[in-house]
Write a protein that holds these residues in place. Structure first.
Motif, PDB file in Angstrom:
ATOM      1  N   GLY A  86      -3.616   0.254   2.599  1.00  0.00           N
ATOM      2  CA  GLY A  86      -4.055  -1.215   1.790  1.00  0.00           C
ATOM      3  C   GLY A  86      -5.196   0.154   1.332  1.00  0.00           C
ATOM      4  O   GLY A  86      -6.234   0.890   2.267  1.00  0.00           O
ATOM      5  N   GLY A 102       0.506  -1.200  -0.117  1.00  0.00           N
ATOM      6  CA  GLY A 102      -0.148  -0.221   0.058  1.00  0.00           C
ATOM      7  C   GLY A 102       0.767   1.236   0.033  1.00  0.00           C
ATOM      8  O   GLY A 102       1.777   0.943   0.263  1.00  0.00           O
ATOM      9  N   THR A 121      -4.740  -4.224  -2.182  1.00  0.00           N
ATOM     10  CA  THR A 121      -3.253  -3.222  -2.353  1.00  0.00           C
ATOM     11  C   THR A 121      -2.778  -3.420  -1.221  1.00  0.00           C
ATOM     12  O   THR A 121      -3.636  -3.831   0.627  1.00  0.00           O
ATOM     13  N   GLY A 122      -2.105  -3.739  -0.174  1.00  0.00           N
ATOM     14  CA  GLY A 122      -1.477  -3.363   1.294  1.00  0.00           C
ATOM     15  C   GLY A 122      -1.705  -4.909   1.832  1.00  0.00           C
ATOM     16  O   GLY A 122      -1.902  -5.588   1.528  1.00  0.00           O
ATOM     17  N   GLU A 123      -1.449  -4.654   3.205  1.00  0.00           N
ATOM     18  CA  GLU A 123      -1.529  -6.536   3.951  1.00  0.00           C
ATOM     19  C   GLU A 123      -3.313  -6.526   4.448  1.00  0.00           C
ATOM     20  O   GLU A 123      -3.493  -5.001   4.734  1.00  0.00           O
ATOM     21  N   TRP A 124      -3.892  -7.441   4.417  1.00  0.00           N
ATOM     22  CA  TRP A 124      -4.830  -8.009   4.899  1.00  0.00           C
ATOM     23  C   TRP A 124      -4.910  -8.924   4.940  1.00  0.00           C
ATOM     24  O   TRP A 124      -3.988 -10.311   4.847  1.00  0.00           O
ATOM     25  N   THR A 125      -5.165  -9.198   6.363  1.00  0.00           N
ATOM     26  CA  THR A 125      -5.964 -10.681   7.002  1.00  0.00           C
ATOM     27  C   THR A 125      -7.123 -11.387   6.062  1.00  0.00           C
ATOM     28  O   THR A 125      -8.241 -10.322   5.453  1.00  0.00           O
ATOM     29  N   SER A 166       3.020  -0.603   3.995  1.00  0.00           N
ATOM     30  CA  SER A 166       3.314  -1.992   4.759  1.00  0.00           C
ATOM     31  C   SER A 166       2.453  -3.135   3.671  1.00  0.00           C
ATOM     32  O   SER A 166       1.699  -2.735   2.831  1.00  0.00           O
ATOM     33  N   ILE A 221      -2.511 -11.549   2.985  1.00  0.00           N
ATOM     34  CA  ILE A 221      -2.671 -11.351   1.639  1.00  0.00           C
ATOM     35  C   ILE A 221      -1.893  -9.702   1.882  1.00  0.00           C
ATOM     36  O   ILE A 221      -2.136  -9.090   1.906  1.00  0.00           O
ATOM     37  N   CYS A 222      -1.183  -9.507   0.028  1.00  0.00           N
ATOM     38  CA  CYS A 222      -0.715  -8.452   0.137  1.00  0.00           C
ATOM     39  C   CYS A 222      -1.055  -8.287  -1.409  1.00  0.00           C
ATOM     40  O   CYS A 222      -0.911  -6.911  -1.380  1.00  0.00           O
TER      41      CYS A 222
END
Lengths: 286, 258
Positions: free
Chosen positions: B199, A114, B218-222, A118, A239-240
């Motif tokens: 994100g 992002g 995009t970015g970090e997600w759970t 992050s 998940i990135c």
């Protein structure tokens, strides 16, 4: 692009429905992967990845540059992909452009995280030399040598391998420069800093053919897809990035299901990649 | 055009069941966080749509979400270029451009070079391409002012323009994005917020068919967060599409009155 008769199409579709694909694989099995590192000596890091008939090369070049004034404490990374006409005559001239942009944007989305940084596979703050004045610009370039389907996963793997192979020269900043002057630097050609690539995610593309989805689709299988979801997942199962290809609508629950399957597959893929990279590095030292 | 006074645009937000545990903290240290325009975390900007913005086009629409202002024209179906191969289904050609004055820094909008292909992928699945073989439909979008969440606005506006042009659609396409800030999810972010997001997740969907045509993260997600974000977006899309539909009905009434 791919000329298939009705019979062949049905054969592929029926095979996928029965969990036995034309090359004998199951739905969630990858083709054999082999990795070779340090293939381009001109680059700071490089790797060649073969996934069945698909072959890609990724290189990393580092150049000194000025950080973005908006983010003075971060370096810059750019990813681009080149589809060479040596892989496919259709890529000649501007023919490969559309695919190249699609792949590079998907890779940027999957690997760079992002806006605030992050979820990024590469720690941008480690690229800074002098805050606000000097940083490393990483140019990651992918080249498609041979295209037999599933380019995105192969490119993702190649970039991961190339980054772990990358050595960034150590920089000695000579003296304190005045506020508006560029500092004088001495770039070492002996000492190199290694990247921490444990956070670089792997990309898993799930291609939906009929009611089922498969990993690592070949070109023939890709021509039968209704849609495909590429998910980049790191070691911790976060998940990135995610992109969808193909315009056909999909039920939201199926996407969530694909994400959980992708997560499961990515664990195996990451382990496989890591061991291949270690083996490749060991080979190179011999 | 614009004979009527601007209808009172109402803001909409996804059903309140989702945010039972609405976080009150922003990044844990900033207790009194308010969004730049004073909205709640799960409250969308007021949406304003108007069809028939361009006379020369087969169909067009104008959308305004806060400071984001977008105009989309649809031309065609018209004969495909001679160089194109024969195709028994229609072609869709999409292009998104920014005006040079749309962004705080002049000419910044050209950074979003992937928007055209994203628009294409989002709409492709909703259009009944079989209904106009051998021909091409052009969708041109122009972002007059970029105020954040541009792509979702462009996509929603483009589907309205397609409907206005009388192109056969399976359903209207609505698009909503959420951004992730630490532990919180913010819907329909503005430009200032976008620059600091951890994100983002964007969904384009056909609400009556309950199908997702495009999804990017995009970015970090759970996984649980993705779930929550998707629910928020889908719910908001359902409400957005109602606003779009009422705009279409309104313009149909105006025409029949004339």
């Amino acid at each position: 692009m791919v000329g298939l008769s009705t019979g062949e199409k049905l054969f592929i579709q029926a095979g996928i429905a029965q969990d036995l694909r034309t090359d004998g694989r199951g739905r969630l099995t990858y083709r054999p992967i082999s990795i070779e590192t340090d293939v381009i000596s001109q680059a700071n890091g490089s790797a060649r990845v073969r996934m069945g008939g698909t072959e890609v090369i990724a290189t990393v070049k580092a150049e000194l540059g000025r950080p973005n004034p908006m983010q003075p404490d971060k370096g810059k990374v750019s990813i681009s992909v080149d589809c060479s006409p040596t892989a496919e005559p259709a890529f000649e001239g501007r023919g490969g452009e559309e695919l190249s942009t699609e792949l590079s944007i998907a890779l940027e989305r999957c690997l760079l995280g992002g806006k605030s940084g992050s979820g990024a596979g590469i720690d941008l703050s480690s690229l800074i030399v002098v805050e606000g004045k000097l940083c490393w610009d990483l140019y990651i370039e992918g080249l498609v040598v041979s295209s037999e389907g599933n380019l995105l996963d192969a490119l993702g793997a190649a970039i991961k391998a190339a980054l772990s192979n990358t050595g960034i020269p150590k920089v000695h900043v000579a003296a304190e420069a005045l506020d508006n002057e560029q500092p004088e630097v001495d770039v070492s050609d002996e000492e190199f800093l290694q990247f921490d690539t444990s956070g670089v995610p792997a990309i898993v593309t799930l291609t939906k053919v009929g009611k089922h989805y498969i990993v690592d689709a070949t070109l023939e299988e890709e021509s039968q897809m209704s849609s495909a979801v590429s998910i980049s997942i790191d070691r911790h199962g976060h998940i990135c990035g995610l992109t969808k290809r193909g315009g056909v609508g999909v039920d939201p629950s199926i996407i969530l299901d694909m994400i959980s399957v992708g997560k499961h597959v990515s664990e195996e893929l990451l382990n496989k990649l890591d061991s291949e990279i270690v083996a490749a590095e060991a080979d190179e030292e011999e | 055009m614009a004979k009527k006074a601007t209808p009172t645009t109402t803001t909409y937000s996804p059903s309140p069941t989702v945010h039972k545990t609405r976080p009150s903290l922003f990044r844990t240290d900033d207790v009194n966080w308010v969004r730049p325009d004073g909205r709640g975390f799960h409250q969308c900007r007021p949406a304003f749509f108007r069809t028939g913005a361009v006379n020369a086009a087969s169909g067009s629409a104008y959308a305004e979400f806060g400071n984001t202002k977008v105009i989309v024209s649809v031309f065609g179906p018209r004969e495909s270029k001679k160089a194109m191969m024969y195709s028994d289904i229609g072609r869709l050609n999409c292009s998104v451009s920014y005006t040079t004055f749309s962004t705080p820094v002049r000419g910044q909008g050209s950074e979003n070079k992937d928007f055209s292909s994203m628009l294409h992928k989002s709409l492709e699945g909703a259009i009944i391409l079989e209904s106009f073989p051998k021909t091409t439909v052009d969708v041109f979008a122009l972002v007059l002012e970029s105020g954040g969440s541009d792509l979702p606005v462009v996509i929603s506006c483009a589907s309205l323009a397609l409907a206005d042009a009388g192109i056969m659609l399976y359903d209207l396409v609505a698009s909503v994005s959420v951004s992730c800030f630490g532990k919180n999810l913010l819907i329909d972010t503005v430009l200032e917020e976008e620059n600091y997001q951890d994100g983002s997740l964007m969904i384009t969907c056909m609400p009556s068919r309950y199908e997702v045509t495009q999804l990017t993260i995009t970015g970090e997600w759970t996984t649980s967060k993705i779930n929550e974000g998707m629910q928020l977006c889908l719910d908001a899309s359902c409400k957005l599409v109602e606003i779009m539909r009422s705009c279409l009905k309104e313009s149909a009434v105006t025409i029949s009155e004339e």
